[in-house]
Design an enzyme around this catalytic site. Structure first.
Site, PDB file in Angstrom:
ATOM      1  N   ARG A   7     -43.225   7.352 -90.053  1.00  0.00           N
ATOM      2  CA  ARG A   7     -43.902   6.350 -89.211  1.00  0.00           C
ATOM      3  C   ARG A   7     -45.338   6.760 -88.879  1.00  0.00           C
ATOM      4  NH1 ARG A   7     -38.726   4.575 -85.451  1.00  0.00           N
ATOM      5  NH2 ARG A   7     -38.188   2.799 -86.753  1.00  0.00           N
ATOM      6  N   GLY A  15     -34.079   4.306 -89.433  1.00  0.00           N
ATOM      7  CA  GLY A  15     -34.400   5.720 -89.233  1.00  0.00           C
ATOM      8  C   GLY A  15     -33.515   6.659 -90.038  1.00  0.00           C
ATOM      9  N   LYS A  27     -21.600   1.619 -86.129  1.00  0.00           N
ATOM     10  CA  LYS A  27     -20.881   0.540 -85.447  1.00  0.00           C
ATOM     11  C   LYS A  27     -20.988  -0.808 -86.137  1.00  0.00           C
ATOM     12  CE  LYS A  27     -21.132   2.209 -80.730  1.00  0.00           C
ATOM     13  NZ  LYS A  27     -21.874   2.007 -79.492  1.00  0.00           N
ATOM     14  N   GLY A  44     -33.847  -1.607 -86.825  1.00  0.00           N
ATOM     15  CA  GLY A  44     -33.477  -2.865 -86.169  1.00  0.00           C
ATOM     16  C   GLY A  44     -34.485  -3.960 -86.488  1.00  0.00           C
TER      17      GLY A  44
HETATM   18  P1  AMP Z   1     -26.466   3.738 -86.860  1.00  0.00           P
HETATM   19  O1  AMP Z   1     -27.385   4.308 -85.820  1.00  0.00           O
HETATM   20  O2  AMP Z   1     -25.519   2.719 -86.339  1.00  0.00           O
HETATM   21  O3  AMP Z   1     -27.193   3.306 -88.109  1.00  0.00           O
HETATM   22  O4  AMP Z   1     -25.537   4.960 -87.272  1.00  0.00           O
HETATM   23  C1  AMP Z   1     -26.022   6.128 -87.830  1.00  0.00           C
HETATM   24  C2  AMP Z   1     -25.117   7.255 -87.439  1.00  0.00           C
HETATM   25  O5  AMP Z   1     -23.805   6.964 -87.912  1.00  0.00           O
HETATM   26  C3  AMP Z   1     -25.503   8.574 -88.060  1.00  0.00           C
HETATM   27  O6  AMP Z   1     -25.909   9.449 -87.041  1.00  0.00           O
HETATM   28  C4  AMP Z   1     -24.228   9.054 -88.729  1.00  0.00           C
HETATM   29  O7  AMP Z   1     -23.949  10.423 -88.474  1.00  0.00           O
HETATM   30  C5  AMP Z   1     -23.158   8.201 -88.071  1.00  0.00           C
HETATM   31  N1  AMP Z   1     -21.961   8.069 -88.915  1.00  0.00           N
HETATM   32  C6  AMP Z   1     -21.914   7.734 -90.205  1.00  0.00           C
HETATM   33  N2  AMP Z   1     -20.637   7.785 -90.655  1.00  0.00           N
HETATM   34  C7  AMP Z   1     -19.872   8.165 -89.609  1.00  0.00           C
HETATM   35  C8  AMP Z   1     -18.483   8.406 -89.459  1.00  0.00           C
HETATM   36  N3  AMP Z   1     -17.652   8.261 -90.473  1.00  0.00           N
HETATM   37  N4  AMP Z   1     -18.037   8.781 -88.248  1.00  0.00           N
HETATM   38  C9  AMP Z   1     -18.904   8.927 -87.212  1.00  0.00           C
HETATM   39  N5  AMP Z   1     -20.236   8.712 -87.287  1.00  0.00           N
HETATM   40  C10 AMP Z   1     -20.717   8.327 -88.487  1.00  0.00           C
END
Ligand code: AMP
Length: 394
Positions: free
Chosen positions: A35, A352, A196, A375
């Protein structure tokens, strides 16, 4: 777009909103400078013009003043890149106005984290007016923050009805995202990962209208698997999203979009890099284990789909890629995206974590476009605009 290209800002006090929301490690060192580097062309143009540049940025989500979220590491990082930078750590008061007015042509001032002021996130007009007094014109170059209806990304623009513009990064992002969305070559494959389902469901739904294939990985997989009646052990799950997951899968089928969920999963006995790990079929996760990454078989299937694709959009890691033992799935996606790009696909990587991942594997220069927005990129794809863009166009 209202470009800065043909405008000379000599002698003008320019309020430039940039996105310096970079990841830091526990020693407050910047771990991914994408960035910052992408903000340089606009800053350098203003310096070359002889403008007095006032940089406005945020870092993280502080609640009031908090040293942990200071932009000092960014100020230090910028110095060797841009020369002298005045970093203003005090609050916005009359002294600041004096200091801005005393800036010499070509000088740069960075204001401390704008989110230290609670007014910023509330879009407070009085605060915007105070900020507006510091500048003669306003440029928004913070694509990654422009999905926020905040003072520095939106409200401030109102005070510059005839003097508000987009920076080079903003133009670059919008041009590339338009390319991705308007008449993309097919097959169009979206790869969505991350923790999520609730935070990605809207984009997943809108991707149904442009994608031929959607590959799903990351923590959100387990909500889908549970919704299909599979055992997911201790894996991450949003129980209140089971119906949403099933609805999504049904709609995808109706629309003829192929959804790929992982066929196998790397499981662990605890959330740690040195945990005991094993790869199992996605319908055979034991009760006391958690899914941490997609398995090798899934990576091969995803790889094959990506290699056949002409347009690729990737957001979100396939597993807990920050832990080296659970990074293989994310690495496979990064490599497959690079390989497909070599074969002529147009590939976009944003968010990110995905950007950090692609850089971690040294593949950032082998994809067509790396977006600085996570986002913001997803919201732009969903709505075709962002509040921070509308504020400058209006
Ligand atoms: P997000 O911020 O929603 O894009 O999620 C990214 C985060 O999801 C990263 O820090 C990953 O470590 C986490 N992540 C990916 N796969 C898993 C998993 N199977 N269980 C828990 N966290 C996860």
């Amino acid at each position: 777009m209202k470009s800065i290209k043909d405008i000379n800002f000599k002698g003008k006090r320019v309020l430039l909103r940039v996105d310096f929301n970079v990841p830091l490690n526990e020693n407050r060192q910047i771990t991914d400078d994408t960035r910052i580097m992408e903000s340089l062309p606009t800053i350098k143009k203003l310096v070359a013009d002889g403008a007095k540049t006032i940089l406005i940025a945020h870092l993280g989500r502080p609640k009031g003043f908090d040293e942990k979220y200071s932009l000092q590491p960014v100020a230090d990082y910028l110095k060797p890149l841009l020369g002298k930078i005045h970093f203003l750590s005090e609050l916005l008061d009359d002294k600041v106005l004096d200091m801005v007015n005393n800036l010499q042509e070509g000088e740069i001032m960075l204001l401390e984290n704008i989110r230290f002021y609670s007014e910023e996130t509330k879009g407070d007009e009085a605060f915007a007016q105070r900020l507006a007094k510091l500048g003669d014109c306003y440029i928004n170059d913070a694509f990654g923050s422009s999905h926020r209806n905040h003072v520095s990304t939106c409200t401030l623009a109102k005070f510059f009805p005839d003097n508000k513009y987009f920076g080079f990064l903003m133009e670059y992002e919008v041009t590339n995202l338009k390319k991705l969305m308007q008449n993309p070559k097919k097959p169009f494959t979206s790869v969505i990962g991350g923790s999520k389902i609730s935070s990605k469901i809207n984009i997943l739904k809108s991707l149904l209208s442009i994608s031929n294939n959607i590959l799903i990985g990351g923590g959100m997989v387990f909500t889908f698997l549970k919704a299909q009646g599979k055992h997911i052990g201790n894996s991450l799950c949003e129980d209140d999203c089971l119906e949403i997951a099933n609805d999504f899968l049904r709609t995808a089928q109706e629309k003829g979009v192929k959804i790929y969920l992982p066929a196998d999963i790397v499981i662990a006995d605890r959330f740690a890099n040195d945990a005991d790990r094993l790869t199992v079929s996605a319908d055979a996760i034991p009760d006391n284990r958690m899914g941490m990454d997609i398995g090798e078989r899934s990576a091969v299937i995803f790889w094959e789909v990506l290699l056949q694709s002409k347009t690729i959009l990737w957001n979100g890691p396939m597993g807990v890629f920050e832990m080296s033992n659970f990074a293989a799935g994310t690495k496979a996606i990064a490599e497959a995206t690079a390989a497909a790009t070599d074969r002529g696909a147009f590939s976009t990587v944003g968010g990110g974590d995905s950007v950090a991942a692609i850089n971690m594997f040294n593949l950032g220069n082998r994809v067509s476009f790396v977006s600085t927005g996570g986002g913001a990129m997803l919201e732009y794809i969903e709505n075709g605009t962002l509040p921070g863009i509308d504020a400058v166009i209006r």
